[in-house]
Design a protein around this motif. Structure first.
Motif, PDB file in Angstrom:
ATOM      1  N   PHE A  65      -5.844  19.878 -86.370  1.00  0.00           N
ATOM      2  CA  PHE A  65      -4.932  21.015 -86.502  1.00  0.00           C
ATOM      3  C   PHE A  65      -4.500  21.558 -85.141  1.00  0.00           C
ATOM      4  CE2 PHE A  65      -7.234  21.669 -90.675  1.00  0.00           C
ATOM      5  CZ  PHE A  65      -6.174  21.241 -91.456  1.00  0.00           C
ATOM      6  N   ARG A  88       0.411  23.748 -90.624  1.00  0.00           N
ATOM      7  CA  ARG A  88      -0.857  23.352 -91.258  1.00  0.00           C
ATOM      8  C   ARG A  88      -0.719  23.349 -92.778  1.00  0.00           C
ATOM      9  NH1 ARG A  88      -5.399  26.517 -87.577  1.00  0.00           N
ATOM     10  NH2 ARG A  88      -4.444  25.945 -85.600  1.00  0.00           N
ATOM     11  N   THR A 104      -0.806  19.692 -94.837  1.00  0.00           N
ATOM     12  CA  THR A 104      -1.886  19.422 -95.782  1.00  0.00           C
ATOM     13  C   THR A 104      -1.425  19.399 -97.235  1.00  0.00           C
ATOM     14  OG1 THR A 104      -2.443  21.776 -95.936  1.00  0.00           O
ATOM     15  CG2 THR A 104      -3.628  20.446 -94.276  1.00  0.00           C
ATOM     16  N   LEU A 149      -8.181  25.649 -93.168  1.00  0.00           N
ATOM     17  CA  LEU A 149      -7.192  25.112 -92.240  1.00  0.00           C
ATOM     18  C   LEU A 149      -7.384  25.645 -90.819  1.00  0.00           C
ATOM     19  CD1 LEU A 149      -4.004  25.104 -94.490  1.00  0.00           C
ATOM     20  CD2 LEU A 149      -5.811  23.393 -94.272  1.00  0.00           C
TER      21      LEU A 149
END
Length: 166
Positions: free
Chosen positions: A118, A126, A130, A154
């Motif tokens: 990340f 993020r 994802t 995250l």
């Protein structure tokens, strides 16, 4: 029922997903963070067995899992955002060509280059990378604790989460 966890599992695996299926539960493993097809999978007969395996083999605690929505019919179960092979619903699948259901319509989708960290990604990047963006948006309205869990998974820092959640 499906569940996902983002954490460094071993030298390669960056996330895991559990997917309840007919006759058992699939454990999907991913070598990248983005929403994509799994790199490996295992099968268990029950969710309890799969979760116990994840705890014993990978150190994943029950509270680490994020519950996510099930996929619609004809979609790939190992993706977070509804994703299908183009033409599958018509009986004319075009393998290697994917589509995702975004804002009420199916759009062509190509899996981007592998994302294994990340670092350098904004919060929005993020969530988009994802595939948790829609789960997060829904959680902001319906389940603040789930929204916090997603941001924490995250790698958002706790001081920045509170103002975001409001």
């Amino acid at each position: 029922m499906r569940k996902v966890v983002f954490q460094n599992i071993d030298e390669k695996t960056k996330k895991l997903m559990l997917c309840q299926a007919e006759g058992g539960v699939y454990l999907f493993g991913y070598y990248s963070l983005q929403d994509s097809s799994a790199d490996w999978d295992h099968f268990s007969y029950t969710m309890e067995d799969a979760m116990e395996c994840c705890f014993e083999e990978y150190g994943v605690n029950r509270e680490d899992w994020i519950i996510i929505e099930d996929q619609p019919k004809n979609c790939q179960q190992d993706f977070i955002i509804p994703t299908k092979i183009k033409g599958r619903e018509d009986g004319n699948p075009v393998f290697g060509q994917l589509q995702q259901f975004i804002k009420g319509q199916w759009v062509d989708y190509e899996i981007p280059a592998k994302c294994i960290s990340f670092d350098g990604l904004t919060g929005d990047q993020r969530l988009l990378t994802t595939g948790l963006v829609f789960e997060y948006e829904k959680a902001l309205i319906e389940d603040k604790e789930k929204a916090i869990k997603i941001l924490t998974a995250l790698n958002f820092e706790r001081p920045s989460i509170d103002p975001i959640i409001g």
